[in-house]
Design a protein around this motif. Structure first.
Motif, PDB file in Angstrom:
ATOM      1  N   ARG A  19       0.835  -1.212   0.000  1.00  0.00           N
ATOM      2  CA  ARG A  19       0.000   0.000   0.000  1.00  0.00           C
ATOM      3  C   ARG A  19       0.869   1.262   0.000  1.00  0.00           C
ATOM      4  N   LYS A  20       1.941   1.264   0.787  1.00  0.00           N
ATOM      5  CA  LYS A  20       2.841   2.426   0.828  1.00  0.00           C
ATOM      6  C   LYS A  20       3.538   2.629  -0.517  1.00  0.00           C
ATOM      7  N   ARG A  21       3.991   1.539  -1.147  1.00  0.00           N
ATOM      8  CA  ARG A  21       4.640   1.663  -2.459  1.00  0.00           C
ATOM      9  C   ARG A  21       3.659   2.211  -3.491  1.00  0.00           C
ATOM     10  N   GLU A  22       2.404   1.759  -3.435  1.00  0.00           N
ATOM     11  CA  GLU A  22       1.399   2.252  -4.373  1.00  0.00           C
ATOM     12  C   GLU A  22       1.109   3.731  -4.148  1.00  0.00           C
ATOM     13  N   GLU A  23       1.077   4.173  -2.883  1.00  0.00           N
ATOM     14  CA  GLU A  23       0.850   5.588  -2.588  1.00  0.00           C
ATOM     15  C   GLU A  23       2.003   6.447  -3.125  1.00  0.00           C
ATOM     16  N   GLU A  24       3.242   5.990  -2.918  1.00  0.00           N
ATOM     17  CA  GLU A  24       4.401   6.734  -3.424  1.00  0.00           C
ATOM     18  C   GLU A  24       4.394   6.784  -4.950  1.00  0.00           C
ATOM     19  N   SER A  25       4.041   5.657  -5.560  1.00  0.00           N
ATOM     20  CA  SER A  25       3.984   5.604  -7.020  1.00  0.00           C
ATOM     21  C   SER A  25       2.897   6.540  -7.551  1.00  0.00           C
ATOM     22  N   ALA A  67       1.747   9.231  -6.133  1.00  0.00           N
ATOM     23  CA  ALA A  67       2.195  10.616  -5.956  1.00  0.00           C
ATOM     24  C   ALA A  67       3.184  11.008  -7.054  1.00  0.00           C
ATOM     25  N   TRP A  68       4.117  10.111  -7.379  1.00  0.00           N
ATOM     26  CA  TRP A  68       5.099  10.397  -8.422  1.00  0.00           C
ATOM     27  C   TRP A  68       4.403  10.542  -9.769  1.00  0.00           C
ATOM     28  N   HIS A  69       3.498   9.615 -10.097  1.00  0.00           N
ATOM     29  CA  HIS A  69       2.809   9.647 -11.389  1.00  0.00           C
ATOM     30  C   HIS A  69       1.831  10.819 -11.509  1.00  0.00           C
ATOM     31  N   SER A  92       2.636  13.780 -10.689  1.00  0.00           N
ATOM     32  CA  SER A  92       3.462  14.934 -11.024  1.00  0.00           C
ATOM     33  C   SER A  92       4.206  14.798 -12.346  1.00  0.00           C
ATOM     34  N   GLN A 118      14.900  11.535 -13.849  1.00  0.00           N
ATOM     35  CA  GLN A 118      14.481  11.103 -12.516  1.00  0.00           C
ATOM     36  C   GLN A 118      14.962   9.671 -12.370  1.00  0.00           C
TER      37      GLN A 118
END
Length: 187
Positions: free
Chosen positions: A25-31, A33-35, A37, A65
């Motif tokens: 879930r944390k990896r998906e949230e970070e991904s 957020a990145w996508h 932007s 990046q």
């Protein structure tokens, strides 16, 4: 409070399945957020039908990046909203859609579906694996297996007898709902 022994033999408040789910879930949230932007050059070419020459003309040189060449989504949205770009894109889009019935072009900034159906299917398979692992690891009781056949009337019994299995079933139901939603959005 229930303690679990994790895969390395140490006591933990959370089972391995819960820790994996939290990490995912944390990896998906970070991904996400990145996508939200950035957009990669690969996605511009394959999903948005840009060419190298038009990228250079309207967006300039990409940023790096890590291993990716990227542009800010807001810059891409501004370029795609120009009438000159729309004129250039129309015949390319028409040709692509006539050849590929599953191709879907959506303007940047518009509402995206919550999940792709393939992602929801993978989630369900992962949760099903977790449920079966939890059932074998924690059950040892045939009455809970009998309760599973009539989930609605036996929710509280399962929760009392095995909280881990109860949580796994709830995760499975959420994944099922996500799949239904994704399938409805794709229509």
């Amino acid at each position: 409070m229930m303690w679990f022994t994790n895969s390395n033999g140490r006591p933990s408040l959370y089972s391995d399945a819960e820790r994996r789910a939290y990490g995912q879930r944390k990896r998906e949230e970070e991904s996400a957020a990145w996508h939200s932007s950035f957009i990669t050059v690969w996605r511009l070419k394959n999903e948005r039908l840009w060419t190298d020459s038009k990228i250079a003309k309207w967006l300039g040189k990409p940023q790096s990046q890590g291993k990716y060449k990227v542009y800010y989504r807001k810059d891409v949205a501004a370029a795609e909203s120009m009438p000159e770009f729309q004129e250039w894109l129309a015949p390319r889009l028409e040709k692509k859609m006539s050849k590929d019935q599953y191709f879907h072009y959506q303007p940047i900034g518009s509402q995206q579906p919550a999940q792709a159906p393939e992602k929801a299917e993978r989630d369900i398979k992962g949760v099903m694996y977790d449920i079966s692992t939890d059932a074998y690891q924690f059950l040892g009781r045939t009455d809970i297996v009998d309760y599973l056949s009539d989930w609605k009337s036996n929710k509280n019994r399962i929760k009392e007898a095995n909280p881990e299995l109860y949580r796994a079933i709830l995760r499975f139901q959420r994944a099922q709902d996500a799949l239904r939603q994704a399938l409805n959005n794709s229509d």
